[in-house]
Design an enzyme around this catalytic site. Structure first.
Site, mmCIF file in Angstrom:
data_model
loop_
_atom_site.group_PDB
_atom_site.id
_atom_site.type_symbol
_atom_site.label_atom_id
_atom_site.label_comp_id
_atom_site.label_asym_id
_atom_site.label_seq_id
_atom_site.Cartn_x
_atom_site.Cartn_y
_atom_site.Cartn_z
ATOM 1 N N LYS A 36 0.840 -1.202 0.000
ATOM 2 C CA LYS A 36 0.000 0.000 0.000
ATOM 3 C C LYS A 36 0.879 1.257 0.000
ATOM 4 C CE LYS A 36 -0.321 -0.286 5.043
ATOM 5 N NZ LYS A 36 -1.157 -0.722 6.179
ATOM 6 N N TYR A 266 15.594 30.465 5.542
ATOM 7 C CA TYR A 266 14.463 31.252 6.028
ATOM 8 C C TYR A 266 14.477 31.376 7.551
ATOM 9 C CZ TYR A 266 12.309 30.582 1.415
ATOM 10 O OH TYR A 266 12.027 30.567 0.079
HETATM 11 C C1 LIG Z 1 -0.456 -1.717 6.841
HETATM 12 C C2 LIG Z 1 -1.020 -2.961 7.378
HETATM 13 C C3 LIG Z 1 -0.199 -4.058 7.654
HETATM 14 C C4 LIG Z 1 1.313 -4.005 7.545
HETATM 15 O O1 LIG Z 1 1.848 -3.383 8.693
HETATM 16 P P1 LIG Z 1 3.435 -3.293 8.934
HETATM 17 O O2 LIG Z 1 3.544 -2.799 10.313
HETATM 18 O O3 LIG Z 1 3.948 -2.313 7.921
HETATM 19 O O4 LIG Z 1 3.980 -4.650 8.723
HETATM 20 C C5 LIG Z 1 -0.808 -5.240 8.056
HETATM 21 N N1 LIG Z 1 -2.148 -5.314 8.223
HETATM 22 C C6 LIG Z 1 -2.966 -4.271 7.982
HETATM 23 C C7 LIG Z 1 -4.432 -4.421 8.188
HETATM 24 C C8 LIG Z 1 -2.432 -3.056 7.579
HETATM 25 O O5 LIG Z 1 -3.245 -2.009 7.374
#
Ligand SMILES: *Cc1c(COP(=O)(O)O)cnc(C)c1O
Length: 380
Positions: A36, A266
């Site tokens: 994702k 800045y």
């Molecule tokens: C993002 C996510 C993961 C992965 O989590 P990590 O800590 O990056 O391994 C797993 N399960 C769900 C439901 C998530 O949203």
């Protein structure tokens, strides 16, 4: 000449992280690689391909469009859309053939309507029933509701199948005690559902639970940050033999002498106490270098570590080279990664500004070109 800003991603590291994580799984559990948010900033498609090459059995994303983007890129591996799906997103999700997550009867009905509207000729949609065992976000807290949802799904055999049972941990990176509380709530749901649907895939663990709690592995783990070599506890990735895949670099575009009393950037947030040489790198918060790192970050140049001084602006940062012009125009400058024997990780940056490596990596903006390689060999 180095590029203005570059995120260089070692796909071989992603592949090795997957292999390493898989070796640690108990009882033949498989690994689902979470890609994702554009593969946590690494690029979803190349990361997905590398993860599959390393033996990931499934990919997971948060949104329907992310699944569609993977399909458009030619990925035909199983995909799980983990997030909530709106009515508008449903047709997109269904077209991808991805598995989806449900926790109430209303959504199952919407799913059936949407499938029927699309002609219903595709393979049944795999549905993962989500129990909220303590994170308090998505899923139902009510085990009997979750079981009823599964029965509703099972009652629509041509359209839907009960593909999985899942939950998500709140504290796998900090409090193992509460992980066990959540496991205790998940277990009875799992055994009841398994009794009725023996083929389903049970999954709960994120990266932290995968590394720290073998009892959470079940049939599959869902690893995100660790796939990219990030430490889920925001410590040194070496502690779990993880290999950071992304390096973020820029170059020295200007070097000038600041006299004692001169300022850079800045707001004049850095004023030279003595004569010192300042390098300017044409990279800034527009590229994902968080402004909170103002006067609070290092930059690696020529195998040495120098302090970032002055305000991080949208397109530039300045670095204090000290009493000699120790770097010259055109030299590579590393913000995240290794330079000779020195290293600065996403975890290091995150700890300085009280955030986590996840946010630093996702924050590398789309303005930064990604370059893919396998241990230095250009990826095709
Ligand atoms: C993002 C996510 C993961 C992965 O989590 P990590 O800590 O990056 O391994 C797993 N399960 C769900 C439901 C998530 O949203």
């Amino acid at each position: 000449m180095p590029q203005r800003a570059l995120a260089s991603v070692n796909l071989a590291a992603i592949e090795r992280n997957i292999i390493h994580l898989r070796r640690g799984l108990s009882g033949g559990a498989r690994l689902c690689a979470v890609v994702k948010a554009d593969g946590y900033g690494h690029g979803a498609l190349p990361s997905a391909r590398a993860a599959l090459a390393g033996g990931a059995g499934m990919l997971a994303v948060a949104t329907a469009q992310e699944a569609a983007d993977l399909r458009a890129g030619g990925i035909d591996a199983p995909i799980l859309v983990m997030g909530a799906i709106s009515r508008q997103e449903l047709p997109i999700a269904l077209r991808t053939g991805a598995d989806i997550v449900v926790w109430n009867g209303r959504f199952v009905e919407a799913l059936l309507v949407s499938r029927a509207a699309a002609g219903d000729s595709r393979a049944p949609t795999g549905v993962h029933v989500k129990l909220d065992s303590g994170l308090g976000r998505l899923g139902t807290r009510d085990r009997s509701e979750a079981l009823a949802v599964a029965e509703r799904v099972a009652a629509a055999p041509g359209a839907l199948t009960v593909a999985g049972a899942m939950t998500h941990f709140a504290t796998a990176d900090e409090d193992p005690e509460f992980v066990r509380v959540q496991l205790g709530r998940f277990a009875p749901f799992v055994s009841e559902l398994r009794a009725r649907h023996p083929g389903l895939i049970v999954h709960a663990a994120n990266s932290a639970a995968t590394l720290r709690e073998p009892a959470s592995h079940f049939d599959m783990v869902r690893c995100g940050i660790a796939v990219y070599g990030g430490d889920p506890m925001n410590q040194n990735p070496d502690h779990h033999a993880l290999e950071p895949a992304l390096e973020l670099s820029s170059y020295v575009a200007a070097v000038k002498l600041a006299r004692a009393g001169d300022s850079t950037g800045y707001g004049r947030r850095f004023i030279a106490e003595r004569d010192t040489w300042i390098a300017t790198l044409p990279i800034g918060y527009g590229d994902g270098i968080r402004r909170a790192l103002t006067n609070n970050c290092d930059v690696l140049i020529g195998g040495r570590r120098y302090p970032l001084v002055g305000t991080v602006s949208m397109d530039n940062v300045t670095v204090d080279l000290g009493g000699a012009p120790a770097a010259s125009v055109g030299e590579r400058a590393v913000i995240i990664g290794r330079d000779g024997t020195v290293r600065q990780t996403a975890e290091d940056l995150a700890r300085r500004i009280a955030t986590i490596n996840y946010e630093i990596l996702c924050g590398v903006s789309s303005r930064v070109p990604r370059r893919y390689h396998h241990d230095g060999q250009p990826a095709s």
